[in-house]
Scaffold this motif. Structure first.
Motif, PDB file in Angstrom:
ATOM      1  N   LEU A   1      44.037  42.115  49.163  1.00 23.59           N
ATOM      2  CA  LEU A   1      44.512  41.377  47.996  1.00 23.59           C
ATOM      3  C   LEU A   1      45.438  40.259  48.431  1.00 23.59           C
ATOM      4  CD1 LEU A   1      44.661  41.327  44.854  1.00 23.59           C
ATOM      5  CD2 LEU A   1      46.663  42.815  45.049  1.00 23.59           C
TER       6      LEU A   1
ATOM      7  N   LEU B   1      36.943  37.394  43.259  1.00 22.77           N
ATOM      8  CA  LEU B   1      38.255  37.936  42.943  1.00 22.77           C
ATOM      9  C   LEU B   1      38.651  37.461  41.548  1.00 22.77           C
ATOM     10  CD1 LEU B   1      40.746  39.522  43.975  1.00 22.77           C
ATOM     11  CD2 LEU B   1      41.638  37.342  44.822  1.00 22.77           C
TER      12      LEU B   1
ATOM     13  N   ARG C   1      47.872  44.744  51.122  1.00 30.28           N
ATOM     14  CA  ARG C   1      47.627  45.297  49.791  1.00 30.28           C
ATOM     15  C   ARG C   1      46.137  45.223  49.517  1.00 30.28           C
ATOM     16  NH1 ARG C   1      50.381  42.464  45.375  1.00 30.28           N
ATOM     17  NH2 ARG C   1      49.746  40.602  46.472  1.00 30.28           N
TER      18      ARG C   1
ATOM     19  N   ASP D   1      41.379  37.400  38.380  1.00 36.24           N
ATOM     20  CA  ASP D   1      42.775  37.559  37.972  1.00 36.24           C
ATOM     21  C   ASP D   1      42.821  37.782  36.460  1.00 36.24           C
ATOM     22  OD1 ASP D   1      45.458  37.493  37.465  1.00 36.24           O
ATOM     23  OD2 ASP D   1      45.857  35.644  38.560  1.00 36.24           O
TER      24      ASP D   1
ATOM     25  N   TRP E   1      37.361  48.919  48.474  1.00 40.45           N
ATOM     26  CA  TRP E   1      38.597  48.158  48.308  1.00 40.45           C
ATOM     27  C   TRP E   1      38.593  47.005  49.292  1.00 40.45           C
ATOM     28  CZ3 TRP E   1      42.625  49.875  44.933  1.00 40.45           C
ATOM     29  CH2 TRP E   1      42.368  51.108  44.312  1.00 40.45           C
TER      30      TRP E   1
ATOM     31  N   CYS F   1      44.852  41.708  40.445  1.00 41.66           N
ATOM     32  CA  CYS F   1      43.479  41.218  40.610  1.00 41.66           C
ATOM     33  C   CYS F   1      42.540  42.342  41.026  1.00 41.66           C
ATOM     34  CB  CYS F   1      43.435  40.105  41.657  1.00 41.66           C
ATOM     35  SG  CYS F   1      44.307  38.598  41.186  1.00 41.66           S
ATOM     36  N   PHE F   2      41.271  42.130  40.793  1.00 42.64           N
ATOM     37  CA  PHE F   2      40.241  43.060  41.245  1.00 42.64           C
ATOM     38  C   PHE F   2      39.014  42.258  41.648  1.00 42.64           C
ATOM     39  CE2 PHE F   2      39.737  42.554  36.671  1.00 42.64           C
ATOM     40  CZ  PHE F   2      38.379  42.300  36.525  1.00 42.64           C
ATOM     41  N   TYR F   3      38.119  42.903  42.364  1.00 43.96           N
ATOM     42  CA  TYR F   3      36.895  42.249  42.822  1.00 43.96           C
ATOM     43  C   TYR F   3      35.694  42.737  42.027  1.00 43.96           C
ATOM     44  CZ  TYR F   3      39.271  40.569  47.069  1.00 43.96           C
ATOM     45  OH  TYR F   3      40.112  39.935  47.960  1.00 43.96           O
TER      46      TYR F   3
ATOM     47  N   ALA G   1      42.770  45.624  46.776  1.00 47.06           N
ATOM     48  CA  ALA G   1      42.341  45.530  45.387  1.00 47.06           C
ATOM     49  C   ALA G   1      41.006  46.252  45.227  1.00 47.06           C
ATOM     50  CB  ALA G   1      42.200  44.063  44.962  1.00 47.06           C
TER      51      ALA G   1
ATOM     52  N   CYS H   1      48.271  37.378  43.981  1.00 46.71           N
ATOM     53  CA  CYS H   1      47.646  38.198  42.943  1.00 46.71           C
ATOM     54  C   CYS H   1      48.379  39.529  42.815  1.00 46.71           C
ATOM     55  CB  CYS H   1      46.178  38.456  43.260  1.00 46.71           C
ATOM     56  SG  CYS H   1      45.104  37.039  42.973  1.00 46.71           S
TER      57      CYS H   1
END
Length: 222
Positions: free
Chosen positions: A110, A138, A80, A140, A107, A117-119, A82, A114
C-alpha cells in the motif's frame, strides 16, 4: 567481560554516531561520554539518557547484550499491505471496515498516501489497452465523488455489480461512464440514481511475469 565504557563505545560506533552526536542527542556532556568510554568516569548516572539516545535499554547497555537489529541506524520498515478484493465484494462495498478480511486471499503493498485503499484485479477488455486483464488497480474509497473531474477513472457499483470506467462530465453537467476500449459497443454507461460511487482508481500494477506458488519439494536431477 566488557566494561560499560566498552559497550557504550561499541554500540555508539555501530550506530555510526560520534561522541558529539551522542552528546547532542542525549544531553550528556561529550566529556562525560569520553570519560565513560576510557574508564575515567567517576559516576555512571547518565546511563538512562545514553541508552535512550542509542535506542537500547539501560540493562542492555550495561551488559552489552542487545538485539543485533538495534545496532543499525537503518529502521526496519514493514510495508503496509492492502487487500485485493473480488468484484463481488466491490459490488456490495460500503466501506473497508464492512469487508470480511478473512475472505481475502491476496494482499499487495500500500502506498504511503493511501489509508484505506484496496486493489481490484482487472477482468475483461473494456478498458484495453490502457488497462489489461489481470492488472491490479488501486482504489481510494476516501475521496468524494464531487471532487472527481472528467477523465478520472472511477469504480461504481450498481445493485450488486461493480465496474470501473472513465468518468465523463459534459459542459452542461451531464455525467456518464465510458469504456476506454473503442471496440466495445456500446461503451457508455449512464449514471443514474442506482449508481453508487465506490472510489477513484489512483494507481495500477502490472506483473509481466508472476509464477504460481507451489509447495516445496525435494530437488531431483534432470
Amino acid at each position: 567481560m566488557a566494561t560499560l565504557g566498552e559497550n557504550l563505545k561499541k554500540i555508539r560506533k555501530a550506530k555510526k554516531m560520534t561522541q558529539k552526536n551522542l552528546a547532542q542527542k542525549s544531553g550528556v556532556k561529550q566529556s562525560v561520554i569520553s570519560d565513560l568510554e576510557t574508564g575515567n568516569a567517576k559516576t555512571t548516572g547518565s546511563i538512562l539518557e545514553l541508552a535512550a539516545a542509542l535506542g537500547v535499554s539501560a540493562e542492555e547497555l550495561k551488559k552489552g547484550i542487545i538485539d543485533e537489529s538495534k545496532l543499525s541506524n537503518i529502521e526496519i520498515v514493514k510495508p503496509r499491505m492492502a487487500p485485493v478484493l473480488s468484484w463481488v465484494q466491490a459490488g456490495v462495498f460500503t466501506n473497508v471496515e464492512a469487508v470480511d478480511m478473512s475472505q481475502v486471499e491476496e494482499w499487495l503493498p500500500l502506498p504511503d498516501e493511501c489509508e484505506e485503499c484496496f486493489y481490484l484485479k482487472v477482468q475483461g477488455l473494456s478498458n484495453f489497452p490502457t488497462f489489461q486483464e489481470n492488472d491490479y488497480i488501486l482504489v481510494d474509497p476516501c475521496v468524494q465523488f464531487d471532487d472527481m473531474r472528467s477523465g478520472d477513472m472511477v469504480v461504481v457499483r450498481k445493485f450488486d455489480d461493480a465496474t470501473f470506467k472513465k468518468l465523463v462530465i459534459e459542459t452542461d453537467g451531464t455525467k456518464y461512464l465510458q469504456a476506454l476500449n473503442p471496440e466495445l459497443k456500446p461503451n457508455i454507461i449512464p449514471l443514474d440514481e442506482d449508481c453508487n460511487f465506490v472510489g477513484e482508481v489512483v494507481d495500477c500494477i502490472r506483473y509481466i511475469y508472476k509464477s504460481k506458488r507451489r509447495s516445496k519439494t525435494i530437488k531431483h536431477n534432470i
